[in-house]
Design an enzyme around this catalytic site. Sequence first.
Site, mmCIF file in Angstrom:
data_model
loop_
_atom_site.group_PDB
_atom_site.id
_atom_site.type_symbol
_atom_site.label_atom_id
_atom_site.label_comp_id
_atom_site.label_asym_id
_atom_site.label_seq_id
_atom_site.Cartn_x
_atom_site.Cartn_y
_atom_site.Cartn_z
ATOM 1 N N HIS A 173 64.939 19.753 -16.670
ATOM 2 C CA HIS A 173 64.699 18.458 -15.573
ATOM 3 C C HIS A 173 63.690 18.990 -14.999
ATOM 4 O O HIS A 173 63.883 19.337 -13.806
ATOM 5 C CB HIS A 173 66.009 18.091 -15.207
ATOM 6 C CG HIS A 173 65.796 17.213 -14.182
ATOM 7 N ND1 HIS A 173 66.271 15.642 -14.551
ATOM 8 C CD2 HIS A 173 65.459 16.841 -12.821
ATOM 9 C CE1 HIS A 173 66.002 14.886 -13.577
ATOM 10 N NE2 HIS A 173 65.566 15.727 -12.734
ATOM 11 N N ASP A 208 62.140 17.560 -9.261
ATOM 12 C CA ASP A 208 61.231 16.318 -8.527
ATOM 13 C C ASP A 208 60.335 16.935 -7.559
ATOM 14 O O ASP A 208 59.944 18.100 -7.479
ATOM 15 C CB ASP A 208 62.562 15.824 -7.549
ATOM 16 C CG ASP A 208 62.763 16.541 -6.271
ATOM 17 O OD1 ASP A 208 63.201 17.770 -6.660
ATOM 18 O OD2 ASP A 208 62.788 16.365 -5.301
ATOM 19 N N ASP A 248 71.130 21.791 -22.799
ATOM 20 C CA ASP A 248 69.752 22.002 -22.426
ATOM 21 C C ASP A 248 68.942 20.702 -22.850
ATOM 22 O O ASP A 248 68.549 20.379 -23.820
ATOM 23 C CB ASP A 248 68.982 22.887 -23.621
ATOM 24 C CG ASP A 248 67.528 23.276 -23.408
ATOM 25 O OD1 ASP A 248 67.248 23.028 -22.017
ATOM 26 O OD2 ASP A 248 66.794 23.501 -24.417
ATOM 27 N N GLU A 262 68.043 21.507 -14.281
ATOM 28 C CA GLU A 262 67.088 21.337 -13.375
ATOM 29 C C GLU A 262 66.485 22.790 -12.999
ATOM 30 O O GLU A 262 67.042 23.848 -13.298
ATOM 31 C CB GLU A 262 67.245 20.569 -12.252
ATOM 32 C CG GLU A 262 66.100 20.201 -11.230
ATOM 33 C CD GLU A 262 66.509 19.110 -10.334
ATOM 34 O OE1 GLU A 262 67.536 18.641 -10.066
ATOM 35 O OE2 GLU A 262 65.333 18.708 -9.710
HETATM 36 O O1 9MR Z 1 70.624 22.697 -5.353
HETATM 37 C C1 9MR Z 1 71.263 21.495 -4.706
HETATM 38 C C2 9MR Z 1 72.789 21.699 -5.180
HETATM 39 O O2 9MR Z 1 73.372 22.766 -4.527
HETATM 40 C C3 9MR Z 1 73.526 20.280 -4.843
HETATM 41 O O3 9MR Z 1 74.867 20.288 -5.276
HETATM 42 C C4 9MR Z 1 72.630 19.191 -5.289
HETATM 43 C C5 9MR Z 1 73.267 17.749 -4.784
HETATM 44 O O4 9MR Z 1 73.075 17.823 -3.340
HETATM 45 O O5 9MR Z 1 71.427 19.063 -4.631
HETATM 46 C C6 9MR Z 1 70.530 20.070 -5.387
HETATM 47 O O6 9MR Z 1 69.264 20.101 -4.688
HETATM 48 C C7 9MR Z 1 68.338 19.203 -5.162
HETATM 49 C C8 9MR Z 1 67.687 18.568 -4.347
HETATM 50 O O7 9MR Z 1 68.718 17.726 -3.515
HETATM 51 C C9 9MR Z 1 66.598 17.871 -4.675
HETATM 52 N N1 9MR Z 1 65.745 18.835 -5.616
HETATM 53 C C10 9MR Z 1 66.246 19.372 -6.733
HETATM 54 C C11 9MR Z 1 67.350 20.242 -6.066
HETATM 55 C C12 9MR Z 1 68.110 21.086 -7.450
HETATM 56 O O8 9MR Z 1 68.788 19.911 -8.287
#
Ligand code: 9MR
Length: 557
Positions: A483, A165, A529, A538
Amino acid sequence: MANTYFDGAHDTHVTAPFGIFADQAGYIAGRRKFAAMTFPAEHFSLVNRNGDIVYEHEVTHAGMDECSGDDVYIADLTAFDIPGTYRICAKGQSSATFHIGSGSAVYGKVLRDMLKAFYYLRCGCGLDERYAGKFAHPPCHDRDALIFGTDTRVDVCGGWHDAGDYGRYVTAGASACAQLLYAYRLCPHIMENTETDIPESAPGMPDVLRECRFELEWLMKMQRADGAVYHKVTTMIHAPFIMPEDDKDELYLFPISTSATADLCAVCALAAGVYADLDSQFSQTLKAAAERAYSFLEDHPGWIEFRNPDGCNTGEYGDSGDIDKRYWAAAEMYALTGEMRYHTAFRHYSGELEKLPSFIRTALGYWAVGGFGTLAYIFSEHPDKDEKYAQELKNAISGEGYWLADKVDKCGYGAAMDTADYFWGSNMKLAHNGIILALSASFTGDKRLKRAADEQIHVLLGRNALGISYVTGCGEYCCCDLHLRPAFADGVDECIPGMVSGGPNRELNDWKARRIIKPGTPPMKCFVDDHECFSLNEVTIYWNAAAVLLLALTCGE
Ligand code: 9MR
Ligand code: ZN
């Protein structure tokens, strides 16, 4: 051998079609080297590029592995050290190709790519074709952000996009930057030789520090005049899969938190020390920002928590307290200045940390950051440092190292992971465990710990239950459908190299993962994947940065 745990109808982008899994970058000559096999055989052979068999050895049986559900066999080629490119063959099956050679010959490229990934994630500046090639794009997110709930706008342009994102989050950025700064501090020669071809011209400044400066400048823009730090700058909801320059929604500067403030203090203090000899003016600016943040924390001893306001779905990066962040901040301030007031605060917070679960003291993430504070104190050099306490902290790290090394011995693939460790971003956990092992090895001199650290890189780069290299562009069977918004929207077939995928996640936190991966799939195989599986595939800056630190610690000669 297709992954039988997937829904047959799903066309996965990368599936290793064999049962011999090696590190697809390869192995350093003179070190332990093995591939994992999922079928029995008496012998395996090592085959060079011309198809000649150069080595043969018996296959041994490691046994059932809980994380993968596999009965694992081992092809050990430790005795073979001739540099080159090879495949392992047994019973008509073949591994992917890999190299044997020096640390830089085997891992130099992937280390460079993983560091360059930060350049590709830069926000605000646009990526020039000269440096970004086909991944170039015009400037993005370069308008002022609105302070949430007000009509005031502020320039917070810059920094790295967090992940797939386009959000920019302070606690995530501080953690990633700290990993890279420690990579430089602990492995200066390796990082100095890791050249990424990025725009800034600052003679004598290693690329890793030029890249970190890009993030640090942004982090300091996130600081208010009173020293407090905004938690994040994002749109209200995540953009669709468009290029960053097309994401034109309003940018909001969300409220301050003491976690963001303490993390900024800590990383700026760390950086002030790292840049001191290379750019004293920048170092002074960093120190001043750290001091402002620290005095805000002193004036606000209670935890100021951040929670997403209603209607906002971008990352929250919440936590359950700020003691570990204050511990880290005090440690870095002490390391930078040697002032006793910071030492006193550090010892106060270390006492508070002892009341919390012990893993926090060695954690190197964004949710828990105690490990950075622990490192700051261990590596600080001041006459009145409490050496006995520093040794206690080293013992805490090496104690964990031995506990992890036992796991490595039990896992056929050599992963220092329990089934419970396969959560969202498990490759970060893998990297952190590898880092703890490598640090433990350096504190104790124990070769067993060093070997166990190396194994974590091998797991990341392909010696795992799916035979997938989790770093884009590294190996024949590597992730390629991430992602990652630009990777999807840029119209380029090839993926941006050097991106570390989140990896297997038994919790399957997205709808598509739940649809594709069958219930009961072993944790190490809960991966596909596919760019829609955001809880599996991601990328984020603090996963990439942890992998850089691990590789820097393990690939030295
Ligand atoms: O890395 C984060 C993971 O540990 C959490 O479980 C998840 C859900 O809260 O969020 C991940 O972080 C994301 C962040 O909130 C927004 N940018 C992408 C991150 C990776 O997925
Ligand atoms: Zn941007």
